[in-house]
Enzyme design. Structure first.
Site, short mmCIF file in Angstrom:
data_model
loop_
_atom_site.label_atom_id
_atom_site.label_comp_id
_atom_site.label_asym_id
_atom_site.label_seq_id
_atom_site.Cartn_x
_atom_site.Cartn_y
_atom_site.Cartn_z
N LYS A 174 0.88 -1.18 0.00
CA LYS A 174 0.00 0.00 0.00
C LYS A 174 0.91 1.22 0.00
O LYS A 174 1.71 1.41 0.91
CB LYS A 174 -0.87 -0.05 1.26
CG LYS A 174 -1.90 1.01 1.39
CD LYS A 174 -2.76 0.70 2.64
CE LYS A 174 -3.80 1.74 2.92
NZ LYS A 174 -4.60 1.39 4.12
N ASP A 181 -13.74 0.32 9.77
CA ASP A 181 -13.99 0.50 8.34
C ASP A 181 -14.56 -0.80 7.78
O ASP A 181 -13.92 -1.50 7.00
CB ASP A 181 -12.69 0.88 7.63
CG ASP A 181 -12.89 1.33 6.20
OD1 ASP A 181 -14.06 1.40 5.75
OD2 ASP A 181 -11.89 1.59 5.51
#
Length: 176
Positions: free
Chosen positions: A5, A138
């Site tokens: 990422k 999330d």
């Protein structure tokens, strides 16, 4: 295999500006019916979570926390952090494959298997809240994957919320 990422340059600098513009839009539009103090508190929470989401060292710590917390839970798979390949703006995790929620039926998961995965997912989320006092905040479908053996892979630990006793009491009261 790993997942990497990488944060786009300048993203972190845009958060405060975007929050200020959002506040102005809310106030000018009249769509949000709350006083400024409450709006400031809500947007302050959003700002804090966004800044945490952009701190990959923080996210790596969250991954390690959940990895340890679920190490004895056979239902949950948490990737490993590849520390020597991670930094403030780069996060490298081991690749943990699984099937996406939207494809379970297409892939032939039976209704019973899907029900069991759903039950396990809800149970894991409640365990996070009431046992860990910390929640993966999330819970969009893309942050979870599933395996036929009943295990759940949890991805993306950028938005994690520690819960106060006051907040836990409110949850306990509302669940009953």
């Amino acid at each position: 295999e790993v997942v990497v990422k990488v944060q786009y340059p300048g993203v972190d600098g845009a958060v405060d500006s975007d929050i200020k513009h959002l506040k102005l839009a809310f106030l000018a539009s009249g769509l949000v019916k709350m006083n400024r103090k409450t709006l400031d508190a809500v947007l302050g929470e959003v700002r804090a979570r966004l800044n945490e989401e952009l701190d990959y060292c923080n996210e790596a710590d969250n991954v390690r926390f959940f990895k340890e917390a679920f190490r004895d839970d056979p239902r949950i798979i948490v990737p490993d952090v590849v520390g020597e390949r991670s930094s403030q703006r780069v996060l490298t995790l081991t690749y943990e494959p699984g099937d996406s929620l939207g494809k379970l039926k297409e892939l032939g998961y039976s209704q019973t298997e899907r029900d069991e995965l759903g039950y396990a997912l809800v149970t894991v989320m409640l365990d996070q809240i009431f046992k860990l006092k910390t929640v993966h905040a999330d819970p969009n479908p893309g942050n979870f994957a599933f395996r036929r053996d009943g295990r759940i892979i949890i991805y993306d630990y950028g938005c994690v919320k520690k819960l106060s006793e006051t907040m836990l009491d409110a949850y306990r009261f509302n669940i009953r």
